[in-house]
Motif scaffolding. Structure first.
Motif, PDB file in Angstrom:
ATOM      1  N   VAL A   9      64.284 -13.757 -39.170  1.00 44.95           N
ATOM      2  CA  VAL A   9      63.680 -13.551 -40.485  1.00 44.95           C
ATOM      3  C   VAL A   9      64.517 -14.290 -41.526  1.00 44.95           C
ATOM      4  N   GLY A  10      63.917 -14.464 -42.712  1.00 46.67           N
ATOM      5  CA  GLY A  10      64.631 -15.147 -43.786  1.00 46.67           C
ATOM      6  C   GLY A  10      63.636 -15.941 -44.606  1.00 46.67           C
ATOM      7  N   PRO A  11      64.090 -16.473 -45.746  1.00 47.99           N
ATOM      8  CA  PRO A  11      63.165 -17.133 -46.673  1.00 47.99           C
ATOM      9  C   PRO A  11      62.648 -18.467 -46.154  1.00 47.99           C
ATOM     10  N   MET A  12      61.591 -18.913 -46.804  1.00 49.64           N
ATOM     11  CA  MET A  12      61.008 -20.229 -46.514  1.00 49.64           C
ATOM     12  C   MET A  12      62.075 -21.310 -46.565  1.00 49.64           C
ATOM     13  N   GLY A  13      62.031 -22.203 -45.617  1.00 48.75           N
ATOM     14  CA  GLY A  13      62.908 -23.368 -45.661  1.00 48.75           C
ATOM     15  C   GLY A  13      64.315 -23.120 -45.174  1.00 48.75           C
ATOM     16  N   VAL A  14      64.605 -21.908 -44.725  1.00 46.47           N
ATOM     17  CA  VAL A  14      65.986 -21.626 -44.301  1.00 46.47           C
ATOM     18  C   VAL A  14      66.274 -22.231 -42.925  1.00 46.47           C
ATOM     19  N   GLY A  15      65.211 -22.621 -42.229  1.00 44.14           N
ATOM     20  CA  GLY A  15      65.409 -23.267 -40.925  1.00 44.14           C
ATOM     21  C   GLY A  15      65.070 -22.372 -39.747  1.00 44.14           C
ATOM     22  N   LYS A  16      64.201 -21.398 -39.976  1.00 47.46           N
ATOM     23  CA  LYS A  16      63.845 -20.484 -38.880  1.00 47.46           C
ATOM     24  C   LYS A  16      63.229 -21.251 -37.702  1.00 47.46           C
ATOM     25  N   SER A  17      62.334 -22.219 -37.984  1.00 48.88           N
ATOM     26  CA  SER A  17      61.699 -22.929 -36.862  1.00 48.88           C
ATOM     27  C   SER A  17      62.689 -23.838 -36.151  1.00 48.88           C
ATOM     28  N   THR A  18      63.483 -24.576 -36.918  1.00 46.76           N
ATOM     29  CA  THR A  18      64.439 -25.500 -36.278  1.00 46.76           C
ATOM     30  C   THR A  18      65.461 -24.727 -35.461  1.00 46.76           C
ATOM     31  N   VAL A  19      66.060 -23.706 -36.086  1.00 49.52           N
ATOM     32  CA  VAL A  19      67.087 -22.923 -35.391  1.00 49.52           C
ATOM     33  C   VAL A  19      66.446 -22.122 -34.249  1.00 49.52           C
ATOM     34  N   GLY A  20      65.243 -21.620 -34.489  1.00 51.38           N
ATOM     35  CA  GLY A  20      64.547 -20.858 -33.447  1.00 51.38           C
ATOM     36  C   GLY A  20      64.319 -21.693 -32.203  1.00 51.38           C
ATOM     37  N   GLN A  21      63.909 -22.949 -32.409  1.00 53.50           N
ATOM     38  CA  GLN A  21      63.680 -23.815 -31.245  1.00 53.50           C
ATOM     39  C   GLN A  21      64.985 -24.153 -30.534  1.00 53.50           C
ATOM     40  N   LEU A  22      66.045 -24.372 -31.307  1.00 52.18           N
ATOM     41  CA  LEU A  22      67.357 -24.636 -30.683  1.00 52.18           C
ATOM     42  C   LEU A  22      67.842 -23.416 -29.904  1.00 52.18           C
ATOM     43  N   LEU A  23      67.684 -22.239 -30.502  1.00 51.17           N
ATOM     44  CA  LEU A  23      68.099 -21.004 -29.807  1.00 51.17           C
ATOM     45  C   LEU A  23      67.335 -20.863 -28.489  1.00 51.17           C
ATOM     46  N   ALA A  24      66.028 -21.123 -28.557  1.00 48.53           N
ATOM     47  CA  ALA A  24      65.209 -20.994 -27.350  1.00 48.53           C
ATOM     48  C   ALA A  24      65.684 -21.969 -26.267  1.00 48.53           C
ATOM     49  N   GLU A  25      66.035 -23.208 -26.696  1.00 46.09           N
ATOM     50  CA  GLU A  25      66.555 -24.190 -25.720  1.00 46.09           C
ATOM     51  C   GLU A  25      67.848 -23.696 -25.098  1.00 46.09           C
ATOM     52  N   HIS A  26      68.768 -23.251 -25.952  1.00 45.12           N
ATOM     53  CA  HIS A  26      70.072 -22.788 -25.452  1.00 45.12           C
ATOM     54  C   HIS A  26      69.925 -21.597 -24.511  1.00 45.12           C
ATOM     55  N   LEU A  27      68.960 -20.743 -24.801  1.00 48.20           N
ATOM     56  CA  LEU A  27      68.797 -19.518 -24.007  1.00 48.20           C
ATOM     57  C   LEU A  27      67.750 -19.692 -22.902  1.00 48.20           C
ATOM     58  N   ARG A  28      67.225 -20.915 -22.802  1.00 49.65           N
ATOM     59  CA  ARG A  28      66.180 -21.238 -21.809  1.00 49.65           C
ATOM     60  C   ARG A  28      65.032 -20.224 -21.850  1.00 49.65           C
ATOM     61  N   THR A  29      64.503 -20.089 -23.030  1.00 41.67           N
ATOM     62  CA  THR A  29      63.362 -19.189 -23.199  1.00 41.67           C
ATOM     63  C   THR A  29      62.344 -19.847 -24.133  1.00 41.67           C
ATOM     64  N   ALA A  30      61.256 -19.168 -24.402  1.00 43.40           N
ATOM     65  CA  ALA A  30      60.184 -19.769 -25.208  1.00 43.40           C
ATOM     66  C   ALA A  30      60.368 -19.453 -26.689  1.00 43.40           C
ATOM     67  N   TYR A  31      59.850 -20.355 -27.517  1.00 34.86           N
ATOM     68  CA  TYR A  31      59.880 -20.169 -28.968  1.00 34.86           C
ATOM     69  C   TYR A  31      58.462 -19.882 -29.461  1.00 34.86           C
ATOM     70  N   ARG A  32      58.345 -18.958 -30.388  1.00 34.61           N
ATOM     71  CA  ARG A  32      57.040 -18.666 -31.002  1.00 34.61           C
ATOM     72  C   ARG A  32      57.225 -18.396 -32.486  1.00 34.61           C
ATOM     73  N   ASP A  33      56.216 -18.764 -33.257  1.00 36.23           N
ATOM     74  CA  ASP A  33      56.301 -18.704 -34.712  1.00 36.23           C
ATOM     75  C   ASP A  33      55.000 -18.063 -35.210  1.00 36.23           C
ATOM     76  N   THR A  34      55.082 -16.988 -35.967  1.00 34.09           N
ATOM     77  CA  THR A  34      53.856 -16.277 -36.342  1.00 34.09           C
ATOM     78  C   THR A  34      52.999 -17.088 -37.327  1.00 34.09           C
ATOM     79  N   ASP A  35      53.625 -17.971 -38.134  1.00 29.40           N
ATOM     80  CA  ASP A  35      52.816 -18.846 -38.994  1.00 29.40           C
ATOM     81  C   ASP A  35      51.928 -19.741 -38.124  1.00 29.40           C
ATOM     82  N   ASP A  36      52.507 -20.291 -37.050  1.00 30.57           N
ATOM     83  CA  ASP A  36      51.723 -21.154 -36.143  1.00 30.57           C
ATOM     84  C   ASP A  36      50.594 -20.364 -35.493  1.00 30.57           C
ATOM     85  N   ASP A  37      50.889 -19.113 -35.123  1.00 35.64           N
ATOM     86  CA  ASP A  37      49.847 -18.280 -34.501  1.00 35.64           C
ATOM     87  C   ASP A  37      48.663 -18.105 -35.456  1.00 35.64           C
ATOM     88  N   ILE A  38      48.984 -17.900 -36.746  1.00 30.00           N
ATOM     89  CA  ILE A  38      47.915 -17.687 -37.736  1.00 30.00           C
ATOM     90  C   ILE A  38      47.092 -18.976 -37.912  1.00 30.00           C
TER      91      ILE A  38
END
Ligand code: S3P
Length: 171
Positions: A9-38
């Motif tokens: 969580v956090g404000p717009m532009g803080v890097g949730k998608s970029t960091v989220g995708q990196l975290l998912a890569e590091h943890l070998r898991t999937a990334y999902r974004d609720t804005d994309d789902d909408i």
């Protein structure tokens, strides 16, 4: 029970998608974004939904998307910046591992600028951002398991800081 490994969580532009995708890569898991789902479910952009139906209608769609993703997703999940405004969503997040990515106003203006894709910051972004954060900061803090400042840090550095703060080992 299915539950996300990390909720960002956090404000717009803080890097949730970029960091989220990196975290998912590091943890070998999937990334999902609720804005994309909408956007996928509605077949139009967030900006269009705001303009055509207004913010309350967007928040209703967002609430449904967030609750569904929290119940379905096992990997890293990023929520839109305003998702935490909903009290039911905050109550649900109490049982999740939530990371609040924070930044100060100067960093916010540098990163988001005059971005028309973000309807809430389209006019006078510095003032709007300040007001948004005054209304929301305590909500982010209240639901966060950990808060990780992103100012002056690269996405990789933020990713590392999140993994350290949660004491998660890379897969
Ligand atoms: C919003 C944040 C946006 C998007 C919408 C509203 C907000 O998501 O959901 O424009 O109220 O802060 P990001 O935080 O992913 O940009």
């Amino acid at each position: 029970m299915t539950t996300p490994l990390i909720v960002l969580v956090g404000p717009m532009g803080v890097g949730k998608s970029t960091v989220g995708q990196l975290l998912a890569e590091h943890l070998r898991t999937a990334y999902r974004d609720t804005d994309d789902d909408i956007v996928t479910a509605e077949g139009r952009t967030i900006a269009d939904i705001f303009v055509e139906e207004g913010e309350p209608a967007f928040r209703a769609l967002e609430k449904r998307a967030v609750h569904r993703a929290l119940a379905e997703h096992e990997g890293v999940l990023a929520l839109g910046g305003g998702a935490i405004l909903d009290p039911d969503t905050r109550a649900l997040l109490a049982s999740h591992r939530v990371v609040y990515l924070s930044m100060d106003v100067e960093e916010a203006v540098r990163r988001t600028g005059l971005n028309a894709a973000r309807p809430l910051l389209a006019v006078n972004p510095r003032k709007q951002w300040r007001e948004l954060m005054e209304a929301r900061r305590h909500l982010y803090t209240e639901i966060a398991t950990v808060a990780v400042p992103t100012d002056g840090r690269t996405p990789e550095e933020v990713t590392r800081a999140v993994l350290d703060a949660l004491e998660l080992k890379e897969a």
